[in-house]
Design a protein around this motif. Sequence first.
Motif, short mmCIF file in Angstrom:
data_model
loop_
_atom_site.label_atom_id
_atom_site.label_comp_id
_atom_site.label_asym_id
_atom_site.label_seq_id
_atom_site.Cartn_x
_atom_site.Cartn_y
_atom_site.Cartn_z
N GLU A 349 1.63 1.24 -12.27
CA GLU A 349 2.25 0.18 -11.48
C GLU A 349 1.51 0.07 -10.15
OE1 GLU A 349 4.47 -1.90 -12.38
OE2 GLU A 349 5.36 -0.99 -14.16
N PRO A 350 1.27 -1.16 -9.68
CA PRO A 350 0.61 -1.32 -8.37
C PRO A 350 1.58 -1.00 -7.24
CG PRO A 350 1.19 -3.46 -9.27
CD PRO A 350 1.53 -2.45 -10.33
N ALA A 351 1.03 -0.43 -6.17
CA ALA A 351 1.86 -0.06 -5.02
C ALA A 351 1.01 -0.17 -3.76
CB ALA A 351 2.41 1.35 -5.18
N VAL A 352 1.68 -0.22 -2.62
CA VAL A 352 1.01 -0.26 -1.32
C VAL A 352 1.57 0.87 -0.46
CG1 VAL A 352 0.65 -1.59 0.79
CG2 VAL A 352 0.58 -2.74 -1.43
N VAL A 353 0.67 1.64 0.14
CA VAL A 353 1.06 2.73 1.03
C VAL A 353 1.43 2.15 2.39
CG1 VAL A 353 0.32 4.88 2.14
CG2 VAL A 353 -0.50 4.31 -0.16
N THR A 354 2.63 2.47 2.87
CA THR A 354 3.06 1.97 4.19
C THR A 354 3.06 3.05 5.27
OG1 THR A 354 5.38 2.35 3.58
CG2 THR A 354 4.46 0.14 3.17
N ALA A 355 3.16 4.32 4.87
CA ALA A 355 3.13 5.41 5.84
C ALA A 355 2.68 6.68 5.15
CB ALA A 355 4.52 5.61 6.47
N VAL A 356 2.00 7.56 5.90
CA VAL A 356 1.50 8.82 5.34
C VAL A 356 1.94 9.96 6.25
CG1 VAL A 356 -0.52 10.16 4.65
CG2 VAL A 356 -0.50 7.67 4.33
N LYS A 398 -3.22 12.78 4.01
CA LYS A 398 -4.10 11.80 4.65
C LYS A 398 -5.55 11.94 4.20
CE LYS A 398 -5.08 14.49 8.86
NZ LYS A 398 -4.95 14.50 10.34
N GLU A 399 -5.89 13.04 3.55
CA GLU A 399 -7.25 13.19 3.02
C GLU A 399 -7.49 12.26 1.84
OE1 GLU A 399 -8.65 17.37 2.65
OE2 GLU A 399 -6.66 17.86 3.44
N ALA A 400 -6.42 11.75 1.22
CA ALA A 400 -6.55 10.85 0.08
C ALA A 400 -5.98 9.47 0.34
CB ALA A 400 -5.87 11.46 -1.16
N LEU A 401 -4.97 9.38 1.22
CA LEU A 401 -4.23 8.12 1.39
C LEU A 401 -4.20 7.67 2.84
CD1 LEU A 401 -1.17 8.99 -0.89
CD2 LEU A 401 -3.11 7.53 -1.49
N SER A 402 -4.13 6.35 3.02
CA SER A 402 -3.99 5.76 4.35
C SER A 402 -3.05 4.57 4.26
CB SER A 402 -5.35 5.27 4.88
OG SER A 402 -6.26 6.33 5.00
N PRO A 403 -2.31 4.26 5.33
CA PRO A 403 -1.48 3.05 5.32
C PRO A 403 -2.34 1.82 5.03
CG PRO A 403 -0.92 4.43 7.19
CD PRO A 403 -2.15 5.02 6.59
N GLY A 404 -1.80 0.94 4.20
CA GLY A 404 -2.55 -0.25 3.81
C GLY A 404 -3.29 -0.09 2.50
N ASP A 405 -3.35 1.13 1.96
CA ASP A 405 -4.03 1.33 0.67
C ASP A 405 -3.24 0.68 -0.47
OD1 ASP A 405 -6.01 2.77 1.85
OD2 ASP A 405 -5.43 4.73 1.01
N GLN A 406 -3.90 -0.13 -1.25
CA GLN A 406 -3.31 -0.57 -2.52
C GLN A 406 -3.74 0.42 -3.58
OE1 GLN A 406 -4.16 -4.61 -3.88
NE2 GLN A 406 -3.88 -3.94 -6.00
N ILE A 407 -2.77 1.01 -4.25
CA ILE A 407 -3.05 2.11 -5.19
C ILE A 407 -2.32 1.86 -6.51
CG2 ILE A 407 -3.38 3.79 -3.34
CD1 ILE A 407 -0.50 4.78 -3.91
N TRP A 408 -2.54 2.77 -7.43
CA TRP A 408 -1.77 2.80 -8.68
C TRP A 408 -0.88 4.04 -8.67
CZ3 TRP A 408 -1.86 -1.35 -11.71
CH2 TRP A 408 -2.99 -2.17 -11.74
N VAL A 409 0.31 3.91 -9.18
CA VAL A 409 1.20 5.06 -9.38
C VAL A 409 1.75 5.01 -10.80
CG1 VAL A 409 1.84 5.32 -6.97
CG2 VAL A 409 3.17 3.79 -8.44
N ARG A 410 2.18 6.16 -11.27
CA ARG A 410 2.82 6.24 -12.58
C ARG A 410 4.05 7.12 -12.48
NH1 ARG A 410 -0.05 10.36 -16.76
NH2 ARG A 410 1.70 9.52 -17.94
N PRO A 411 5.08 6.85 -13.29
CA PRO A 411 6.28 7.68 -13.22
C PRO A 411 6.08 9.03 -13.91
CG PRO A 411 6.53 6.00 -14.91
CD PRO A 411 5.22 5.74 -14.25
#
Length: 792
Positions: A349-356, A398-411
């Motif tokens: 599922e597509p997702a957006v990171v808002t805070a890390v 934060k070594e992998a993710l930043s706010p504003g990243d569009q990523i994929w996640v899975r349950p």
Amino acid sequence: MLKWLTRLFLFGVFLALSGVIAVFVLYQQIKPELPDVSTLRDVRLETPMRIFSQDGELISQYGEQRRHPISVTQMPPQLIDAFLATEDARFYEHRGIDPIGISRAAAVWLTTGEKRQGASTITQQVARNFFLSREKTVIRKIKEIFIALHIESLLSKDEILELYLNKIPLGHRSHGVAAAAQVYYGKDVGELTLAEMAMIAGLPKGPSIFNPISNPRRAAERRAIVLGRMLDTGKISRTQYDEAMAAPVAARYHGAEITLDAPYLAEMAHQFALSMFGEEAYTRGLNVYTTVQSDEQKAANAALIDGLLAYDLRHGYRGPVASLWQGNAWSMAQIEQHLEQQPSYWPLEPAVVTAVAERSATLIIKDRGEAQLDWDGIKWARRYLSDTRQGNALRQAKEALSPGDQIWVRPRGEHWVLAQQPEINGALVALEPSSGAVTALVGGFNFTLNKFNRAQQAARQMGSNIKPFIYSAALDNGFTLASMINDAPINHWDAGSGNSWKPRNSPNVYDGPIRIREALARSKNVVSIRLLRDTGIPVAMQRLNAFGFDTAGIPATESLALGSPSATPLQMATGYAALANGGRRVTPFVVARIEDTQGRVLYQAEPSAVPVISEENAFLISQALNSAIWGGSSNGRRWNGTGWRAGRALQRQDIAGKTGTTNDSRDAWFSGFTPARVATAWVGFDDFGRPLGRTAHNPNLGSDQVAGGEFGGSTALPIWVDYMKVALKDYPEQQRPVPEHLVTATIDTGSGLLSHDKGMTEYFVEGTEPRRYGRPGTQQQFGGTSITDELF
């Protein structure tokens, strides 16, 4: 006065007779052009082809029109009332035409010259929908009236209504009320609310103008008219009217009611039906029942997807899909609007990171809102450097993710895990060994992303999956499972090329003299080559052909023993099926039967099988492949077969199987079976030249992880295991009966000769069992032929 009344009466009679005569003459003139309405008794409504699993789950639907014919008794009375109140309130009273309505339409035409559609009863609409065009001409209207009268004389009112409510176009390619209920609301007609019924009943006047998806405002206005007429005719109460009027316009497009995800297999069944019935397959309402069981197909889907994502996870994180902002963060509305436009690829599922935070992140997930990504879902994501190198283990999110990243996640259970679309791909196919019926098939990670069916179309090098067939030929040409072959390096000089060929074992370890059973179970490359030399390449190629592999165009070289030929996963599973079923080559099939809309069987599969090896040969190879799962001992030394993970996971003694890995690990295979199921799993890149690579240990993931090279036993076998856990749950462990012409003997595991001590029990074809006892320095004699040359 009386005279004038008499004359007026006679004039009226004259006009009436003239009208009757005119109608009769007109009828005689157009009678040859009128269709035979008796065909309505046997009418076949155009309905799509539907593909089902063996247990009735809908897999796919093909055809331009969406229609699901149902009987009038299956339609809710309120739905019928809604249509009658709007389209033909006196339907059960007139005889096919409504004189009042016709007079009104005629008056409009005479006074305005406009040829408006109107005054058509439901019977007339049936006449038009089945036999006439929609052009607005007087002659078409007259034909419509005559046909309607014929229909009323032939069919009952309920039969006419049933034809109408199953035929009428209602927008978005839906024809009939059952299809419309599914398309607009994703429901069966019996589940519709009054508001939803009124919405559908308002569509015949203009399926596009009053469409609740594309034009909700106009649709609500039309629904109000329908509800008003139902209230006026006493079909609903004021309370019902008010509640329905207040209901929101909640329609949205629903695709075909797919209940089982098997698109690769559905396309195979679709092509089969098309080859049998041509373009008619799209309109005849064919119900195509495949050979798959839904639980096995679901298990195959999950097994392949999990296996591919696991490979991707251990090779490292390639970064976000996109960086949506660097400075000022987007609003929630902007993020949600952006995510609405992004596709989903189950289970991603597509997702957006808002805070890390230090070891977590906050996300907005498409259609799910805000969610937390905890450390367990992030800690795997060390950096991907290449297929053979990964970065350091993560210490902070934060070594992998930043706010504003569009990523994929899975349950994963109740939590979410950071994921990515895998670049690797694969296939899994399973058969019933006795018949060839395909019980599960997955042709890749996601059909929407790539429709190439790797299970059926990807011909890849066989690697060590070829060895059971090479050994099968050897057993028919002077060898037994106890024969000793020298597991020692080979250095073959090729005078033609001026180079030497130095095939190696994997791992590069050599054990000297080794029994054939152990050599196959441990996948000894040099032993396979020596067996090919002794058996002969032509004999081995004939054996491969017998199992269904195409060897045309394959160089007749010793590399054949290491799997240089190519095969699809479906061909591989078919070949192994002959080992599982006692030596018969089956023809795999995916369609069990095809029925028409009335349930009449139009096609029934007839499984076929051809003997290609003896039952004894199949049993002996299966025995060696069982040792590939459970291992064995030689001279008191325990050894594991290459498929040991399958035994540990499934804990069944009736499993047999073989790993396969090609040069530079470009292809990873596992093929295995029980008497009930045979399955092949394959993993590789669509780019033939790209190796699977290797991974370093990730300290964040604990001890139970795959690290090092990617091989059949570590990459493909877990997929096979996960499928078999479900496929075999209803099949008790079952040992194969020993064929009539096999005998047993107790042999010495170090020499393969008869043993004075405990030794081990081995199977032999009658007359091939060893005749001498093993002693230090003794050479085995087999059938009077010394094989000393294979020992040194």
